[in-house]
Design a protein around this motif. Structure first.
Motif: not given
Length: 144
Positions: A43-70
């Motif tokens: 059960n990862p969250t989008a915020t956790e994925i954002q934190d990990v990717c931004s910490a390594v130096g990637l340019n990230v953008f979090l969209e909180k209200n988007k949902m996976y279609s499945r």
């Protein structure tokens, strides 16, 4: 080292989308998991994925209200999508260690359990102890 360009909705070239379901070990491949279950995270969250990717130096953008279609569950904890920039405008990679979408997902799945938020959630009391105490009480009642 990191990409300096800011994300704009009009220009999505070089960006990939990562939904938490892609990394979730509770999901099957047909439900949306895209990495091996042995490397997936619970059960990862989008915020956790954002934190990990931004910490390594990637340019990230979090969209909180988007949902996976499945995803059938519309709770807030299942919402979110992370946009990650892999390529610059000229087509070169932002970070050489991430040549593909799958490499970013595998890295995120490896690092999310190491976040403080994940270690604090699982670092509580020993569930075996609590079950043991309950069973002792049950045995005591039967003897009397």
């Amino acid at each position: 080292m990191a990409c300096a360009t800011a994300w704009s909705p009009a220009d999505q070239d070089g960006f990939i989308c990562i939904y938490p379901d892609y990394l979730n070990n509770k999901k099957t491949i047909t439900e949306g998991r895209q990495i091996p279950i042995s490397k997936a995270v619970e059960n990862p969250t989008a915020t956790e994925i954002q934190d990990v990717c931004s910490a390594v130096g990637l340019n990230v953008f979090l969209e909180k209200n988007k949902m996976y279609s499945r995803e059938w569950n519309h709770d807030v904890q299942y919402r979110g999508r992370v946009q990650v920039q892999l390529e610059q405008e000229d087509g070169s990679l932002c970070l050489g260690q991430f040549p593909s979408c799958k490499s970013v997902m595998l890295y995120a799945a490896e690092m999310v359990p190491k976040l403080k938020t994940k270690t604090q959630k699982t670092g509580g009391g020993d569930p075996n102890l609590q079950q043991g105490e309950g069973s002792k009480r049950g045995k005591g009642k039967k003897k009397k």
